[in-house]
Design a protein around this motif. Sequence first.
Motif, PDB file in Angstrom:
ATOM      1  N   GLN A   1       0.827  -1.206   0.000  1.00  0.00           N
ATOM      2  CA  GLN A   1       0.000   0.000   0.000  1.00  0.00           C
ATOM      3  C   GLN A   1       0.859   1.253   0.000  1.00  0.00           C
ATOM      4  N   PHE A   2       1.914   1.236   0.812  1.00  0.00           N
ATOM      5  CA  PHE A   2       2.794   2.399   0.876  1.00  0.00           C
ATOM      6  C   PHE A   2       3.457   2.659  -0.471  1.00  0.00           C
ATOM      7  N   MET A   3       3.986   1.607  -1.096  1.00  0.00           N
ATOM      8  CA  MET A   3       4.666   1.776  -2.375  1.00  0.00           C
ATOM      9  C   MET A   3       3.700   2.228  -3.459  1.00  0.00           C
ATOM     10  N   GLU A   4       2.489   1.685  -3.438  1.00  0.00           N
ATOM     11  CA  GLU A   4       1.515   2.031  -4.472  1.00  0.00           C
ATOM     12  C   GLU A   4       1.044   3.476  -4.364  1.00  0.00           C
ATOM     13  N   HIS A   5       0.794   3.934  -3.147  1.00  0.00           N
ATOM     14  CA  HIS A   5       0.162   5.242  -2.971  1.00  0.00           C
ATOM     15  C   HIS A   5       1.121   6.368  -2.603  1.00  0.00           C
ATOM     16  N   VAL A   6       2.322   6.026  -2.142  1.00  0.00           N
ATOM     17  CA  VAL A   6       3.279   7.062  -1.746  1.00  0.00           C
ATOM     18  C   VAL A   6       4.657   6.816  -2.362  1.00  0.00           C
ATOM     19  N   GLY A   7       5.232   5.647  -2.078  1.00  0.00           N
ATOM     20  CA  GLY A   7       6.625   5.377  -2.409  1.00  0.00           C
ATOM     21  C   GLY A   7       6.998   5.582  -3.858  1.00  0.00           C
TER      22      GLY A   7
ATOM     23  N   PHE B   1       9.816   8.320  -4.590  1.00  0.00           N
ATOM     24  CA  PHE B   1      11.148   7.803  -4.891  1.00  0.00           C
ATOM     25  C   PHE B   1      11.648   8.261  -6.256  1.00  0.00           C
ATOM     26  N   THR B   2      10.761   8.371  -7.237  1.00  0.00           N
ATOM     27  CA  THR B   2      11.169   8.858  -8.561  1.00  0.00           C
ATOM     28  C   THR B   2      11.749  10.265  -8.459  1.00  0.00           C
ATOM     29  N   ARG B   3      11.075  11.108  -7.692  1.00  0.00           N
ATOM     30  CA  ARG B   3      11.549  12.488  -7.524  1.00  0.00           C
ATOM     31  C   ARG B   3      12.844  12.526  -6.719  1.00  0.00           C
ATOM     32  N   LEU B   4      12.960  11.692  -5.695  1.00  0.00           N
ATOM     33  CA  LEU B   4      14.169  11.662  -4.882  1.00  0.00           C
ATOM     34  C   LEU B   4      15.385  11.242  -5.700  1.00  0.00           C
ATOM     35  N   ARG B   5      15.194  10.294  -6.602  1.00  0.00           N
ATOM     36  CA  ARG B   5      16.308   9.856  -7.457  1.00  0.00           C
ATOM     37  C   ARG B   5      16.805  11.014  -8.323  1.00  0.00           C
ATOM     38  N   GLN B   6      15.874  11.806  -8.823  1.00  0.00           N
ATOM     39  CA  GLN B   6      16.246  12.961  -9.645  1.00  0.00           C
ATOM     40  C   GLN B   6      17.031  13.982  -8.827  1.00  0.00           C
ATOM     41  N   ILE B   7      16.609  14.173  -7.583  1.00  0.00           N
ATOM     42  CA  ILE B   7      17.276  15.146  -6.713  1.00  0.00           C
ATOM     43  C   ILE B   7      18.693  14.694  -6.379  1.00  0.00           C
ATOM     44  N   ILE B   8      18.855  13.425  -6.068  1.00  0.00           N
ATOM     45  CA  ILE B   8      20.185  12.899  -5.752  1.00  0.00           C
ATOM     46  C   ILE B   8      21.111  13.033  -6.957  1.00  0.00           C
ATOM     47  N   GLU B   9      20.604  12.706  -8.142  1.00  0.00           N
ATOM     48  CA  GLU B   9      21.414  12.849  -9.360  1.00  0.00           C
ATOM     49  C   GLU B   9      21.826  14.306  -9.566  1.00  0.00           C
TER      50      GLU B   9
ATOM     51  N   GLN C   1      28.433  17.595  -5.129  1.00  0.00           N
ATOM     52  CA  GLN C   1      28.249  17.789  -3.687  1.00  0.00           C
ATOM     53  C   GLN C   1      28.196  16.476  -2.916  1.00  0.00           C
ATOM     54  N   ILE C   2      27.862  15.379  -3.589  1.00  0.00           N
ATOM     55  CA  ILE C   2      27.827  14.085  -2.915  1.00  0.00           C
ATOM     56  C   ILE C   2      28.499  13.040  -3.797  1.00  0.00           C
ATOM     57  N   ILE C   3      28.915  11.958  -3.158  1.00  0.00           N
ATOM     58  CA  ILE C   3      29.702  10.929  -3.819  1.00  0.00           C
ATOM     59  C   ILE C   3      28.937  10.269  -4.970  1.00  0.00           C
ATOM     60  N   LYS C   4      29.694   9.838  -5.976  1.00  0.00           N
ATOM     61  CA  LYS C   4      29.089   9.213  -7.152  1.00  0.00           C
ATOM     62  C   LYS C   4      28.880   7.715  -6.944  1.00  0.00           C
ATOM     63  N   LEU C   5      28.094   7.386  -5.940  1.00  0.00           N
ATOM     64  CA  LEU C   5      27.643   6.015  -5.754  1.00  0.00           C
ATOM     65  C   LEU C   5      26.373   5.809  -6.571  1.00  0.00           C
ATOM     66  N   PRO C   6      25.942   4.553  -6.781  1.00  0.00           N
ATOM     67  CA  PRO C   6      24.646   4.345  -7.441  1.00  0.00           C
ATOM     68  C   PRO C   6      23.554   5.133  -6.722  1.00  0.00           C
ATOM     69  N   ILE C   7      22.680   5.737  -7.495  1.00  0.00           N
ATOM     70  CA  ILE C   7      21.660   6.617  -6.923  1.00  0.00           C
ATOM     71  C   ILE C   7      20.816   5.895  -5.883  1.00  0.00           C
ATOM     72  N   ASP C   8      20.408   4.666  -6.154  1.00  0.00           N
ATOM     73  CA  ASP C   8      19.582   3.943  -5.186  1.00  0.00           C
ATOM     74  C   ASP C   8      20.350   3.639  -3.904  1.00  0.00           C
ATOM     75  N   THR C   9      21.665   3.503  -3.998  1.00  0.00           N
ATOM     76  CA  THR C   9      22.473   3.287  -2.797  1.00  0.00           C
ATOM     77  C   THR C   9      22.478   4.547  -1.933  1.00  0.00           C
ATOM     78  N   VAL C  10      22.668   5.697  -2.565  1.00  0.00           N
ATOM     79  CA  VAL C  10      22.622   6.971  -1.832  1.00  0.00           C
ATOM     80  C   VAL C  10      21.246   7.151  -1.195  1.00  0.00           C
ATOM     81  N   LEU C  11      20.213   6.831  -1.939  1.00  0.00           N
ATOM     82  CA  LEU C  11      18.844   6.950  -1.424  1.00  0.00           C
ATOM     83  C   LEU C  11      18.643   6.035  -0.219  1.00  0.00           C
ATOM     84  N   ARG C  12      19.143   4.810  -0.323  1.00  0.00           N
ATOM     85  CA  ARG C  12      18.990   3.851   0.783  1.00  0.00           C
ATOM     86  C   ARG C  12      19.754   4.303   2.019  1.00  0.00           C
TER      87      ARG C  12
END
Length: 216
Positions: free
Chosen positions: A137-143, A147-155, A162-173
């Motif tokens: 439910q969380f992933m369907e209605h919120v996550g 998360f799509t927007r957060l990935r864009q922000i991290i990139e 300003q932040i290390i070039k690790l995989p984006i999902d790793t930085v997010l996690r």
Amino acid sequence: MTKEDQMIEEMFNQKGDLTERKKKIVAAAIESFAEKGYSATSTKEIAQKAGVAEGTIFRHYKTKKELLMSIVTPMMIKLMAPIIIKDINKVLNHDHETFEDFVRAMIDNRRKFLKSNLKIIKIFIQEIPFHPELKEQFMEHVGSKVFTRLRQIIEHYQDKGQIIKLPIDTVLRLTGSTIIGYFVTRYAILPNADWDDEVEVDLTIQFLMKGLAPEE
């Protein structure tokens, strides 16, 4: 009436099939689940708090699990999700100069939200690891939206160096687990701890920034 009480009352109003007795059962379940957790709460305790016979609960809800889902599902789908999306977009859509500014704004935004909806959020945080339906439910209605927007922000901040070039999902996690860990400890595990919130937030951000600092 607090904002959280208003939200619970709105849930009652949207669920037109709730009699006064069912409202008492749901309200008692919210209190008990938030205080003790789902597994440690018995239907007998909920019945006593609601002022009804235990058998009354099972006339309305086949199982304790059904009672839990009757609380969380409408809260997530109809009430919490729209508020979370609208509220978090205030941070996501703002162009912060640095990643540190963004993280600080995110923590401040989520902290205010948690304080206003603590009972329901505690239930969700406590139970989501044990009930796959809640995660879905969380992933369907919120996550999926956030998360799509957060990935864009991290990139964006990686591209600015300003932040290390690790995989984006790793930085997010790593970022998410650190912030969520702070909130879980503060509001679920040690809610009465004698600590300075502002100092703890500063230390959490310092920890993150040092760990995510770009390689020289």
